[in-house]
Design a protein around this motif. Structure first.
Motif, PDB file in Angstrom:
ATOM      1  N   ILE A 109       0.818  -1.220   0.000  1.00  0.00           N
ATOM      2  CA  ILE A 109       0.000   0.000   0.000  1.00  0.00           C
ATOM      3  C   ILE A 109       0.847   1.262   0.000  1.00  0.00           C
ATOM      4  N   VAL A 110       1.865   1.312   0.859  1.00  0.00           N
ATOM      5  CA  VAL A 110       2.661   2.527   1.018  1.00  0.00           C
ATOM      6  C   VAL A 110       3.615   2.693  -0.163  1.00  0.00           C
ATOM      7  N   PRO A 111       3.589   3.824  -0.855  1.00  0.00           N
ATOM      8  CA  PRO A 111       4.500   4.032  -1.988  1.00  0.00           C
ATOM      9  C   PRO A 111       5.934   4.192  -1.513  1.00  0.00           C
ATOM     10  N   PRO A 112       6.899   3.751  -2.301  1.00  0.00           N
ATOM     11  CA  PRO A 112       8.308   3.871  -1.889  1.00  0.00           C
ATOM     12  C   PRO A 112       8.762   5.322  -1.866  1.00  0.00           C
ATOM     13  N   ALA A 113       9.603   5.662  -0.908  1.00  0.00           N
ATOM     14  CA  ALA A 113      10.156   7.011  -0.787  1.00  0.00           C
ATOM     15  C   ALA A 113      11.519   7.034  -1.463  1.00  0.00           C
ATOM     16  N   VAL A 114      11.637   7.817  -2.531  1.00  0.00           N
ATOM     17  CA  VAL A 114      12.842   7.784  -3.356  1.00  0.00           C
ATOM     18  C   VAL A 114      14.044   8.390  -2.630  1.00  0.00           C
ATOM     19  N   VAL A 115      13.885   9.598  -2.089  1.00  0.00           N
ATOM     20  CA  VAL A 115      15.020  10.300  -1.485  1.00  0.00           C
ATOM     21  C   VAL A 115      15.593   9.541  -0.285  1.00  0.00           C
TER      22      VAL A 115
END
Length: 268
Positions: A109-115
């Motif tokens: 569900i939670v989108p990946p955090a790029v930074v």
């Protein structure tokens, strides 16, 4: 009637764009730039393939090698790790199971955090490296695989576990010699689905694996697009070459995919 309509819609949605790609890949640069759905006046399909494969010191073949290594390694990690986790979650009741299930669902569900992910890779010295991207792909696909394996383990009788333990099998021997061979439908499903996902991934290599030496097949599409010149014939040739491996894999294993996806739907 509904079946006929569904077939016609499928033809329009999937086959027509694929035919358009093939036609453009057969054309000269001038003819392809018109982006017309028409038969080419001059067929230069082989010439386009040769030019794509030799452009920029063979970046496309190098990208195929990188994508193959990335896909195979990531999928192997996903299959082994997800099968183990799914087996333990299904077979062993623990107070930690709800916590693990929460994080598994959060991974979907939670989108990946790029930074923050880039910061973590830099801290570990894995940014702009193929091993770093392999860990990223395996991690992002793990939740889906765990759910599939856990559902399938529920269909395996516990008596098999007990019989193996009575015969003196340890936990690892029980898993690898008894349980894992029975997971073949789900293993094939995970291999095919996740191979297509990783092979076709564009955003993760773009963020976490920049540079020509590390290029994957999806990033090679940039070679034929620029502000001054768009080489449409070469772009569509590259698209066709990239599409063939996942398409062949799906054609050979589509029945196994359906069997693996539905294997854990009904416990019996």
């Amino acid at each position: 009637m509904i079946g006929v309509i569904s077939v016609l819609v499928s033809i329009v949605v999937f086959l027509v764009p694929f035919a358009f790609v093939i036609l453009q890949a057969m054309k000269t640069p001038a003819a392809a730039s018109r982006l017309a759905f028409s038969w080419p006046e001059e067929i230069v399909f082989v010439e386009n393939i040769v030019e794509v494969m030799t452009m920029r010191d063979g970046i496309v073949p190098r990208a195929f090698v990188n994508s193959t290594i990335l896909t195979v390694t990531s999928v192997v990690i996903m299959v082994i790790a997800a099968a183990m986790v799914g087996f333990v979650l299904q077979r062993r009741a623990s107070r930690w199971n709800p916590v693990v299930n929460f994080f598994v669902l959060a991974g979907l569900i939670v989108p990946p955090a790029v930074v923050p992910t880039i910061w973590l890779l830099q801290t570990l010295g894995l940014f702009k490296t193929l091993p770093g991207l392999i860990l990223i792909e395996a991690t992002f696909g793990l939740s889906f695989c765990i759910l599939l394996f856990r559902a399938f383990v529920g269909t395996i009788p516990r008596e098999l576990d007990e019989a193996a333990l009575i015969d003196g099998a340890g936990p690892f021997r029980l898993f690898f010699t008894v349980v894992l061979p029975l997971m073949k439908p789900t293993v094939i499903t995970v291999i095919v689905v996740q191979s297509v996902v990783v092979f076709n991934d564009f955003t993760n290599p773009l963020y976490f694996l920049p540079g020509d030496e590390n290029a994957t097949v999806q990033l090679t599409l940039y070679n034929f697009l620029s502000q001054m010149l768009n080489q449409w014939n070469l772009l569509f040739t590259d698209v066709l070459l990239i599409t063939i491996p996942p398409l062949v894999m799906y054609m050979f294993f589509n029945r196994q995919i359906v069997a693996g996806m539905t294997a854990g739907a009904v416990k019996g």
